[in-house]
Write an enzyme that holds these catalytic residues in place. Sequence first.
Site, PDB file in Angstrom:
ATOM      1  N   GLY A  36      99.848  87.432  94.264  1.00  0.00           N
ATOM      2  CA  GLY A  36      99.549  87.900  92.926  1.00  0.00           C
ATOM      3  C   GLY A  36      98.961  89.297  92.881  1.00  0.00           C
ATOM      4  O   GLY A  36      99.152  90.116  93.785  1.00  0.00           O
ATOM      5  N   CYS A  86      94.282  93.124 102.406  1.00  0.00           N
ATOM      6  CA  CYS A  86      95.502  93.019 101.597  1.00  0.00           C
ATOM      7  C   CYS A  86      95.140  92.887 100.117  1.00  0.00           C
ATOM      8  O   CYS A  86      94.772  93.885  99.491  1.00  0.00           O
ATOM      9  CB  CYS A  86      96.366  91.863 102.095  1.00  0.00           C
ATOM     10  SG  CYS A  86      98.097  91.985 101.543  1.00  0.00           S
TER      11      CYS A  86
END
Length: 1212
Positions: A109, A135
Amino acid sequence: MPTPVGSPISPDTVDRSMDLDTINITATIPPTATSTSATTRATDNRALLPLRTLIVDNYDSYTFNLLQLFDEDQLKNVVVIRNDQFQWPVFEQEILPYFDQIILSPGPGRPERTQDFGICTQILQTSHIPVFGVCLGHQGLGWTHGAAVTYGPEPVHGQIANIKHDNSGIFQGLPQEFEAVRYHSLVIQENDLPDTLVATAWCHSFPLIAADNLSNGSVHISNVDRVLGSKVLMGLRHKTLPHHGVQFHPESICTQYGKRMMANFFSIATEFYADQDRLDQALIIPDYIHRLSVIPTESTVAHTVPSPHHSLKKKSSPYSLLIQALDPSVFPAPEKVFSSLFLTGPRSKAASWWLDSARQPHPMARFSFMGGVETRSAHVQDSIVPGSTQAVIQYSTLHKEVFVRRYHDQTPESPMSVKLDDGSSGTFWDWISNVMAEFGKDNVETTVEGPNGEPRSFDSVPFDFFAGMVGYLGYEMKRESLEGYHTPVEQECRCLGHSDDKSPCSCDCVKQPDASFVLATQAVVFDHVDRRVYVLGVVNNQPGRVLDGVGGSIGFDSWEDCRNWIQDVSRSIVHLALDDSPTFNRRNSTLTGPLSHAGKSEPYLIKQRHRRQSSAGLLSPFKVDVTERDYLRAIQDSLDYIHEGESYELCLTTQFRAKVPLYQQVEDKDQHVHGDPAFDLYRILRKLNPAPFSAFLSLPTAADEPVLAQGYRHGRVPDVENELVSKLIILSSSPERFLKIGQRPDDEETTDDTSRTVEMKPIKGTVAVAKGCFCKEDEGCGVEEQEGDSADHTQDEDEDNTPGIYGTVRDRCAEARRREDKSRVDSLSKNIKERAENLMIVDLIRNDLAHVCKAKSVRVPYLMHVESYETVHQLVTTVRGELFDHVDNTQAVRACFPPGSMTGAPKLRSVQLLDSLEHHVRRGIYSGCLGYIGIPAVATPSQRSIDSETKARVRSAADLSVVIRTAVLSVEPQEDKEGQTLLVGDLSVGAGGALTILSDANEEWREVLLKSRSVVPSMSDQRKFGIDREIAAKLASKYDVGREVEARQWIETVIDEPFPYEGFQQSLKDGVILCKLMNVLIPGFIKIKSSKMPFVQMENIARFLEGCEKLGCPKHDLFQTIDLYENKNPGQVVDAIWSLSRHAAKAGCDTPILGPKLSDKHEVEFSEEVLNAGKAVINTYQYGYSGGANLSGQRSGRREIGGVDPGRTRSP
């Protein structure tokens, strides 16, 4: 605030002149923090604090790999929570104060969405303690502090990049151009960074690099002919706050210096607290905070986990195990033993199972296990051997209902239904754990005996399966294994059969349960390496003892009963070993042709034509759940999700389905009592595609119970003794191990005999084995590509009568085939996409194992090795770990379920996306796992040669395969229009493929067909039904499925109605469709007769052929009645339809034409003089001078036909 560690460097100072043609970097796998002499850490002279670390998991499938970057002592102060586990006020006041630093994990997402990033935003906004974002955590760090999150130059998942950095902060002391694995679609744009953020690392967007060789930990990367792409931000930090982030994944198995980066983060935190008098404080995390961690530090379920040691002072166990090893000279074919002793028939409610290591030799296929509820004697005709009490269990996740049917004296009892509550037994996983814990409270004491009853050491037993749960866990068990998963409303069961009013049930919950097991207490074991056979049984030392959850006792009631069963089975095995008859027991056969037996029943199996290996050929008569167009659209939707950062990889699947008539009831009720029709299919499958995890399971379902079957199957209640039984039958040729628990493998040295090693072997990457003819265009060896044939044809390769290394045509063809096969293997091992898929699943599995294993024990001894099977080569990785003492085998399976190779990563989000992509179609058994979860066993005191104070080692095991390359038969009795009872099987074969951003939609569809082909032809290839192989090959070479489809469409257009059946031949067999067709072409030509009588149906076909001739079809274009009625020549039937379409149009019928229009006949008229002039020439060349006998045998010599023989002298 403390002074930031390190300082940024200008992007202009980054060296762009590096040689990109070849970069050689040595990487150790798993990565180690190798230091360089030229750099030093900022805190070399300061001891690191025992910092308390909180990891916030953003529901990623790589989060727990971060634990491998910690030292052993640091792990004691690590807690992992989910990003939505607490509301922010509660977290801020009651959780946050107990931690010194925070790691924000990767995840799917976008950081802008609360449902994706949870409390991580508030942590970055309000917390001034050190934070390390990975990340998604890195993107969230940038976004929270004012940077924009946008799409990268291209999505990059599972690929290696070379990282340049500023040698500060997280990157202090790391070499330039180190390797790191990237999993992301979104990035932070460096040119949009606010003043508060500093770029610290970069890479270039040429991610498509692959390791040529990973042997000995050395990576050689080739970037030949690659173009340097745009620069992508890989790291950043806040100027004043101790917030650091990296876009890549330091925890990946192929990232270098991950531990060094984590150590640098600890250094940053230590520096941060330097002025706060914290250097000498050793703060600890309270126990109640530890218990909030996603990783439990102690058992949270009310059951007992077997201790790795068994105290000799304990009281006698309620269960005992007896194992007898047979004489080494006795080793019959396992197939013969299973079919003779355990195989059941269509009227038996008994279960039978065979975990079959069909591929021999193979390192993972040493043992085969088999058993069943019924045991027949092979040396006494039609004799049943009294066996132990066992149980068959099935479960539905939607109804949370367990059905348990016990078999006492091999007689089925009425099933017991158990509704699971929300307490300690709230899931089926907990229910299994509780049942198996009954054996673990006082471990099963084991006695081992030799062929003559002499005592043997327990350690001499080479296998770890000592009875237990044998069966499968279907893919839908994800509903109870994945934390955070909620069943979509589209998947809810709307059947009323499970409500209090006992309405009829016809749902898949009964036909194909989400899980089903045999609680086996007797078995036969084959050791294929040592060629030994073992027979074992479990004795209930307290016969009145009720096994919790099962509703009664389990096992043999006495030692005498157990010994009698073992001795009788042993005698049968010896008898079968001495029997020279064919491997397959003919009395159980249901095949026609040479393998058949004389009987009154109709054939169980449809004779289906041999099909070409094409998309259309594969799908007929099988029907795929989705069309090729819809599957390609789903692939594109998947790639869109990946591009949006919702997933790194998605394993999209579909299923091929067909109905298979298996049995027609006859007056003789004794016919086929023992035969199992599906076993014939399995024999073919294991022959054509042997695999190390082949399996045959025949499991009765609860559909035959009056409480569930009221009104079921046309309103009949199946309550008679000879009634055909509903069953679920699994025919697997899986090459992939899901999970194994047992002793540490022999390829690893160990001094610890108490460890329970868990091993997983994901497969990603498949290519076909080179088969068939590879001759040059001007040569031909005659070798045709056929399923099941050897690729090498070694019987012809031994020829040496022609000079040269590869003298004969066959030799040259075989060598070309070997070169092609080697080329395919090399291509697979270096394929960027396949390696990326494999790496993603490897990292996912490491994460799964870290839930139940000691983090430092998780390892990857074999990374991306190519393993070869009968029809395919596959890219396989081995991952291992040592289980926590408090984790039982069932819990270990649950933590890793469903198999990551069948979902994608991150697992939870991928599964949720796949639900919608696959239109909420139930996968069922496919994509789940199959095998056993064994009971714990320990040597009996009489066989221990150790001091009484010493503890004995407990052996406990589980071994399950991924359910792929598998056919599933849901078998149900049905009635036809005439009231005859039929046994019909709904046959399904699943296939799919992992999708990454590199996937090509058409290639993915072809891979689906390839994977299913290894099973589907086995289910439909007519060679095993007795048709001669050469004839079948000729039919296959002539038959064109595309022509069949066009012929079908033409007939349906002309008669204006669809075919009554899926199969082309089946629809035409009774001649009715053909008669309707002819009556359209020649109105009123045939009086149609609809009947099941064979002679009436053949008369319809004959009348149709007469009509074809009337319309001008030549006889050589038509078929014979038997060609259609007995499916002798399906290609000729199709050719006749094509011919009819053309001749009907030529005759004036207003119908479409198949193929080119017929030309008018070309006629030439000759005068009588011209004809007479040519007679002599024609006779000379047509009849020649050869002499010979005529038909009467009374005259020989030259013949004079149609004129004067030019070689004969005319009389004067």
